[in-house]
Scaffold this motif. Structure first.
Motif, mmCIF file in Angstrom:
data_model
loop_
_atom_site.group_PDB
_atom_site.id
_atom_site.type_symbol
_atom_site.label_atom_id
_atom_site.label_comp_id
_atom_site.label_asym_id
_atom_site.label_seq_id
_atom_site.Cartn_x
_atom_site.Cartn_y
_atom_site.Cartn_z
ATOM 1 N N LYS A 88 0.831 -1.207 0.000
ATOM 2 C CA LYS A 88 0.000 0.000 0.000
ATOM 3 C C LYS A 88 0.865 1.256 0.000
ATOM 4 C CE LYS A 88 -2.519 -1.568 3.478
ATOM 5 N NZ LYS A 88 -3.512 -1.640 4.572
ATOM 6 N N ARG A 89 1.954 1.236 0.749
ATOM 7 C CA ARG A 89 2.871 2.384 0.790
ATOM 8 C C ARG A 89 3.476 2.634 -0.585
ATOM 9 N NH1 ARG A 89 4.819 1.264 5.244
ATOM 10 N NH2 ARG A 89 6.352 -0.261 4.577
ATOM 11 N N LEU A 90 3.850 1.559 -1.289
ATOM 12 C CA LEU A 90 4.403 1.717 -2.640
ATOM 13 C C LEU A 90 3.388 2.328 -3.598
ATOM 14 C CD1 LEU A 90 6.414 -1.618 -3.068
ATOM 15 C CD2 LEU A 90 7.322 0.683 -2.614
ATOM 16 N N VAL A 91 2.140 1.914 -3.488
ATOM 17 C CA VAL A 91 1.087 2.476 -4.346
ATOM 18 C C VAL A 91 0.920 3.964 -4.046
ATOM 19 C CG1 VAL A 91 -1.390 2.438 -4.851
ATOM 20 C CG2 VAL A 91 -0.112 0.290 -4.686
ATOM 21 N N ARG A 92 0.877 4.335 -2.758
ATOM 22 C CA ARG A 92 0.760 5.758 -2.392
ATOM 23 C C ARG A 92 1.936 6.565 -2.927
ATOM 24 N NH1 ARG A 92 -1.046 3.602 2.482
ATOM 25 N NH2 ARG A 92 1.011 3.790 3.398
ATOM 26 N N GLU A 93 3.145 5.999 -2.829
ATOM 27 C CA GLU A 93 4.332 6.711 -3.295
ATOM 28 C C GLU A 93 4.260 6.971 -4.796
ATOM 29 O OE1 GLU A 93 7.670 4.413 -1.925
ATOM 30 O OE2 GLU A 93 7.343 5.013 0.162
ATOM 31 N N GLU A 94 3.551 6.137 -5.528
ATOM 32 C CA GLU A 94 3.366 6.338 -6.961
ATOM 33 C C GLU A 94 2.216 7.316 -7.245
ATOM 34 O OE1 GLU A 94 1.582 3.656 -10.492
ATOM 35 O OE2 GLU A 94 3.199 2.724 -9.329
ATOM 36 N N LYS A 95 1.132 7.196 -6.495
ATOM 37 C CA LYS A 95 -0.072 7.970 -6.788
ATOM 38 C C LYS A 95 0.003 9.417 -6.333
ATOM 39 C CE LYS A 95 -3.440 4.388 -7.306
ATOM 40 N NZ LYS A 95 -4.862 4.209 -7.371
ATOM 41 N N TRP A 99 -0.963 12.657 -8.674
ATOM 42 C CA TRP A 99 -2.109 13.494 -8.328
ATOM 43 C C TRP A 99 -1.682 14.955 -8.227
ATOM 44 C CZ3 TRP A 99 -5.205 12.606 -3.147
ATOM 45 C CH2 TRP A 99 -6.368 13.385 -3.143
ATOM 46 N N ALA A 100 -0.593 15.198 -7.497
ATOM 47 C CA ALA A 100 -0.084 16.570 -7.368
ATOM 48 C C ALA A 100 0.284 17.142 -8.733
ATOM 49 C CB ALA A 100 1.124 16.596 -6.433
ATOM 50 N N GLU A 105 -0.672 20.992 -13.173
ATOM 51 C CA GLU A 105 -0.981 21.256 -14.580
ATOM 52 C C GLU A 105 -2.223 22.126 -14.721
ATOM 53 O OE1 GLU A 105 -1.282 17.534 -16.643
ATOM 54 O OE2 GLU A 105 0.815 17.026 -16.234
ATOM 55 N N ARG A 106 -3.210 21.910 -13.878
ATOM 56 C CA ARG A 106 -4.413 22.737 -13.907
ATOM 57 C C ARG A 106 -4.072 24.171 -13.540
ATOM 58 N NH1 ARG A 106 -8.896 21.697 -9.582
ATOM 59 N NH2 ARG A 106 -7.493 23.009 -8.389
ATOM 60 N N GLY A 107 -3.153 24.322 -12.576
ATOM 61 C CA GLY A 107 -2.611 25.625 -12.257
ATOM 62 C C GLY A 107 -3.381 26.457 -11.245
ATOM 63 N N GLU A 108 -4.655 26.280 -11.117
ATOM 64 C CA GLU A 108 -5.463 27.110 -10.223
ATOM 65 C C GLU A 108 -5.543 26.478 -8.847
ATOM 66 O OE1 GLU A 108 -10.050 28.652 -9.767
ATOM 67 O OE2 GLU A 108 -9.436 27.630 -11.589
ATOM 68 N N MET A 109 -5.045 27.179 -7.835
ATOM 69 C CA MET A 109 -5.109 26.673 -6.456
ATOM 70 C C MET A 109 -6.438 27.089 -5.840
ATOM 71 S SD MET A 109 -1.359 27.143 -4.884
ATOM 72 C CE MET A 109 0.075 26.571 -5.737
#
Length: 114
Positions: A88-95, A99-100, A105-109
Motif C-alpha cells: 500500500k505504501r508503494l502504491v501511495r508513493e506512486e499515486k 495526483w499533485a 498542470e491545472r494551475g489554479e489553487m
C-alpha cells in the motif's frame, strides 16, 4: 503501524471461524459505503449548500468511526500484514506525485493554506 494489538488477535481468529470470506468482503463493501457517506457529510458541512444538522466535530468523529470499521474488515481479510502495508505504501508513493502533478498542470489553487 499496528492496526490490531496482540490481545485482539484472538478475536480476529474467532470471528474468522464464524464468517466466511464472502461475508467479510460484503461487510467491507458495506463499511466502505458508510465511509463514503461520512465523507460526503463532511463535504455538506464544509460547503453549506445542502445543510445538515451535524457540525464538523460530529462529522469528523463519524469519519474516524467508519475508517476504523473499514480497517477492521481489512484486518479480517488479511490486508494489515507487513507485506500488505508495504504494498500500500508503494502504491501511495506512486499515486501522490501523479495526483499533485495533475493539479499543478491545472494551475489554479483552490484548496487549503498551510
Amino acid at each position: 503501524m499496528e492496526l490490531v494489538n496482540q490481545s485482539n488477535l484472538n478475536y480476529v481468529d474467532e470471528i474468522r471461524l464464524f464468517l466466511p470470506d464472502a461475508e467479510l468482503w460484503a461487510q467491507l463493501a458495506e463499511e466502505a459505503a458508510e465511509l463514503a457517506q461520512a465523507a460526503l457529510k463532511i463535504r455538506r458541512v464544509l460547503d453549506g449548500t445542502n445543510p445538515t444538522p451535524k457540525d464538523i466535530g460530529e462529522a469528523h468523529a463519524n469519519v474516524i468511526e467508519e475508517i476504523s470499521d473499514v480497517e477492521t474488515c481489512l484486518i479480517m481479510l488479511g490486508y494489515a500484514s507487513e507485506g500488505a502495508e508495504h504494498a500500500k505504501r508503494l502504491v501511495r508513493e506512486e499515486k501522490l506525485p501523479r495526483w499533485a502533478g495533475r493539479l499543478r498542470e491545472r494551475g489554479e489553487m483552490r484548496g487549503n493554506q498551510f
